[in-house]
Design an enzyme around this catalytic site. Structure first.
Site, PDB file in Angstrom:
ATOM      1  N   SER A 149       0.829  -1.199   0.000  1.00  0.00           N
ATOM      2  CA  SER A 149       0.000   0.000   0.000  1.00  0.00           C
ATOM      3  C   SER A 149       0.874   1.264   0.000  1.00  0.00           C
ATOM      4  CB  SER A 149      -0.969  -0.035   1.187  1.00  0.00           C
ATOM      5  OG  SER A 149      -1.990   0.914   1.052  1.00  0.00           O
ATOM      6  N   ASP A 248      -9.718  -4.479  -4.759  1.00  0.00           N
ATOM      7  CA  ASP A 248      -9.019  -3.334  -4.172  1.00  0.00           C
ATOM      8  C   ASP A 248      -9.201  -2.118  -5.077  1.00  0.00           C
ATOM      9  OD1 ASP A 248      -7.281  -1.540  -2.982  1.00  0.00           O
ATOM     10  OD2 ASP A 248      -5.529  -2.840  -3.107  1.00  0.00           O
ATOM     11  N   HIS A 278      -7.952  -5.306  -0.262  1.00  0.00           N
ATOM     12  CA  HIS A 278      -6.802  -4.564   0.228  1.00  0.00           C
ATOM     13  C   HIS A 278      -6.485  -4.977   1.679  1.00  0.00           C
ATOM     14  CE1 HIS A 278      -4.181  -0.964  -0.010  1.00  0.00           C
ATOM     15  NE2 HIS A 278      -4.368  -0.914   1.298  1.00  0.00           N
TER      16      HIS A 278
END
Length: 303
Positions: A149, A248, A278
């Site tokens: 991320s 995601d 995610h």
């Protein structure tokens, strides 16, 4: 997708959570939910001083149960540059170290909004430059840089900076559902922002809030040092594995970054983990998305 899990994701997508106002209690909840370091005898807390020596950058070193490969991993945690730390990512780092048989160095960089851009980036870069630079020429060591991320974002940008400043480069990089673009509104050019941005835990509202806390100025967010997809030169990068999650919002921009790297002449593999969302890097190692991702990373690193 499991109906119960999907229902929980919808709860986690509640618009009542305003990250710009609630980030402090989210940090506290994370702290409560994160256990003490697993197998503490196999981890070591250390520190590296910042470039101007005015603060320390904590680094936790995780040793695998059985070391099978000499190349260490520099791991950069996610959390939108706002939440997350060494403790909340301890389980993930232990799983990575044990599964891959490699030593993992986890960086505890400064977080926004107390320390907005470029504080966190500067911390990660400082650690990367020091760890990757051999003490002597004959002691050259191949490193892997990895992040998820916002951590994937920082990993990608650090690789670009190391190239530009003619420093030692990682041999390979693993970018797990990375942030690579500046716009996460309905105006985004990426389809997954619209299709996955509301009901799968990580919403576009949260992503946009993280971006605004990290870099309040819009023009700054368009910089390649925050949005690597905006870079005009993506050449001479480490061999790269990009891992994305099917549901995601960041899926398409992560895959677009992999394509852009490949078009710039780099060796790249993109792998989409189906039926996943995610944040799965923090799941237990035996869960399907985590196990699939670890297998892909293992194959990529051992190739």
């Amino acid at each position: 997708m499991n109906p119960v899990f999907k229902f929980l994701l919808r709860l986690a997508s509640s618009p009542r959570i305003d990250m710009q106002e609630d980030y402090q209690w989210v940090r506290k909840v994370q702290k409560l939910l994160s256990s003490s370091p697993i197998a503490r005898f196999r981890s070591l807390d250390d520190k590296i001083y910042s470039a101007n020596s005015n603060h320390e950058i904590p680094v936790r070193i995780f040793y695998p149960k059985k070391k099978t490969h000499p190349e260490p991993i520099l791991f950069i945690h996610g959390g939108g540059w706002v939440i997350g730390d060494i403790d909340t990512y301890t389980r993930a780092c232990v799983n990575i170290a044990d599964y891959l048989g490699r030593v993992v160095y986890s960086v505890d960089y400064r977080l926004a909004p107390e320390y907005p851009y470029p504080a966190g980036l500067n911390d990660v870069y400082q650690v990367a430059e020091i760890l990757l630079t051999p003490l002597e020429e004959e002691e050259e060591e191949d490193w892997i840089i990895m992040g998820d991320s916002a951590g994937g974002n920082l990993a990608a940008i650090v690789s670009l900076l190391l190239r530009d400043r003619k420093k030692w480069m990682p041999k390979k990089q693993v970018l797990i559902y990375p942030v690579t673009y500046w716009d996460h509104s309905e105006n985004s050019p990426f389809k997954s922002i619209k299709t996955n941005g509301y009901n799968y835990g990580m919403t576009i509202k949260k992503i946009q809030s993280f971006m605004e806390l990290y870099a309040p100025n819009l023009s700054t967010r368009k910089s390649p040092l925050i949005s690597p997809l905006m870079s005009e030169d993506l050449s001479n990068q480490p061999e790269t594995l990009v891992i994305t999650a099917e549901y995601d919002p960041l899926r398409d921009e992560g895959e677009a970054y992999g394509k852009a790297l490949e078009e710039a002449g780099n060796k790249v593999k993109v792998h989409r983990v189906l039926n996943s969302v995610h944040g799965f890097i923090n799941y237990p190692a035996f869960t399907e998305p985590m196990e699939e991702a670890l297998k892909e990373i293992q194959t990529f690193l051992n190739d």
